[in-house]
Scaffold this active site. Structure first.
Site: not given
Length: 462
Positions: A452, A51, A47
């Site tokens: 947009r 990373c 556990s």
């Protein structure tokens, strides 16, 4: 179910994120009188955050144990029979049993199961070349790997490091080594670093890395690693160049660790990962589940299976598996391919499809790139960022977003990740009610500026 026992036995192969999340969740739902849980882990730790290893190596995290979320003793205290330094060597699905070897004594034995969780993770790619196993050459996948690399860095007098590969691990390890005062060269066979980005966005990463003093060598494939008389690495060789090295870090990527599953005839996907249904049950096997870096998952944008090894997914897989094994109900719907990283102060993020991903699955699209700032332009310390957005031709469905910039850039990708999951169009995104104040964003957030522009391009192409 094995009727010779009064309670069911869950066997878990792999003691990191997916495996122990599954075991812990199953234990929350069923007590020791109902469910026996046996977990095998071939390493020394459970556990932990793989990373976080580059940040431990680089000194941002001071102690190895800070990366451990739950110790073996904590798991055992909750009624999980956790066996460290024990490697499963064979699966027998028909007989509902696994063979395991004690790596300290060499002894082997079979353990039967009623339910099995395969969480064997992924293995670093080690190219088949001369010198790749020499002293001073390191992969970085486990805490044991990280400790071995630190031992080398502390015992090496030279200060030249070569990183092979420029994906997430390669870029993060380059930063870690720079932080430790090494002269760093990154050798990358791609045209630009971060192949998870389109090359035009990868170019921005390239320029930033060189600005940090990292030497980037692109379009170069390592052919061999040279060693000295002492057997230690001394150089990395490509077809036309040689790079002196006192330490080498392999950051070429990982593959699913599925040799056991393949030998047992379990179904694998095109990337070599186990195939599961939405409950994370291995397809065609009622009593076997799998999760984490050893599985393939559904890409919600392309509709195809992908291998995306991330701790976020692994923990979610474990929760789903543990809930189902424990008698509840849960599913894992899939992913959109979100990832974020950094090299020093440069933040790198992506979600959804790249241009080549969209081409591969037959999608026509419009692509736009905009430059904006992290805060209102007049607010102190506003920093530049570049946003690239892909939208489906005619429909305007969002297909992917890539962001490269300084502080405040990376986590903006979460806006796009939610929009992808919801199946939004770029036109719909332009009306999103995002938080605004000058210290946090321009009036038009950079992601919405890109939306947009993409919406206008979609309208113009229809």
């Amino acid at each position: 179910m094995n009727m010779s026992r009064t309670r069911e036995r869950l066997v878990v192969i792999g003691g990191d994120a997916a495996g122990m999340s599954a075991a812990s969740q199953a234990r929350r739902l069923k007590g020791p009188d109902e469910l026996e849980i046996v977990a095998f882990e071939r390493g020394h730790f459970t556990s932990y955050s793989a990373c976080g290893i580059p940040y431990w190596v680089g000194g941002d995290v001071s102690e190895r144990d800070e990366l451990i979320a739950r110790t073996p003793e904590e798991h055992r205290a909750r009624g999980i029979d956790l066996r460290l330094r024990t490697e499963v060597t064979e699966l027998d699905p028909d007989g509902q049993r696994v063979r395991a070897r004690d790596l300290e004594s060499g002894g082997e034995s079979w353990t039967s199961y009623d339910r099995l969780v395969i969480a064997t993770g992924a293995r670093p790619i080690r190219p088949d070349m001369p010198g790749v196993d020499a002293a001073g050459v390191h992969g970085v996948q486990t805490l044991d790997d990280g400790q071995a690399l630190l031992d080398t860095l502390e015992g090496t007098r030279g200060r030249r490091a070569v990183v092979v590969g420029a994906g997430y691990i390669g870029v993060e390890m380059a930063e870690a080594l720079i932080n430790r005062g090494y002269e760093v060269t990154v050798v990358n066979r791609g045209s630009e670093p971060m192949s998870t980005l389109d090359p035009d966005m990868g170019r921005l990463v390239h320029e930033a890395m060189e600005g940090l003093g990292i030497t980037m060598v692109n379009d170069a494939e390592v052919t061999k690693i040279l060693t000295g008389e002492d057997g230690r690495v001394r150089a990395v060789v490509t077809r036309d160049r040689e790079f002196p090295a006192d330490v080498v870090v392999l950051g070429i990527g990982v593959r699913p660790e599925t040799a056991l599953a393949k030998a047992a005839g379990l179904p694998l996907g095109p990337h070599g990962g186990l195939l599961t249904d939405r409950s994370m049950r291995v397809r065609g096997h009622e009593d076997i589940w799998s999760g984490g870096d050893c599985v393939e998952v559904l890409d919600l944008v392309s509709g195809q299976e992908r291998h995306i090894p991330l701790g976020t997914h692994a923990n979610k897989h474990g929760q789903v598996i543990g809930t189902n094994v424990g008698g509840g109900y849960a599913t894992f719907p899939g992913v959109v391919g979100t990832a974020v990283s950094k090299v020093c102060d440069l933040e790198i993020a992506r979600t959804g499809l790249r241009e080549k991903d969209a081409h591969r699955v037959g999608l026509r699209f419009e692509a736009v790139t905009i430059e904006s700032t992290s805060r209102a332009g007049y607010y102190p310390n506003a920093s530049a960022m570049t946003v690239k957005m892909l939208a489906e031709h005619r429909t305007g469905r969002l297909l992917g977003v890539q962001i490269v910039g300084r502080e405040g850039a990376g986590k903006r990708v979460d806006i796009a990740a939610v929009a992808l999951t919801a199946g939004m169009t770029v036109e719909q995104m332009t009306a999103l009610d995002l938080g605004y104040a000058p210290p946090f964003s321009p009036v038009w957030d950079p992601v919405l500026v890109a939306a947009r522009k993409a919406a206008a391009k979609v309208r113009g192409s229809s």
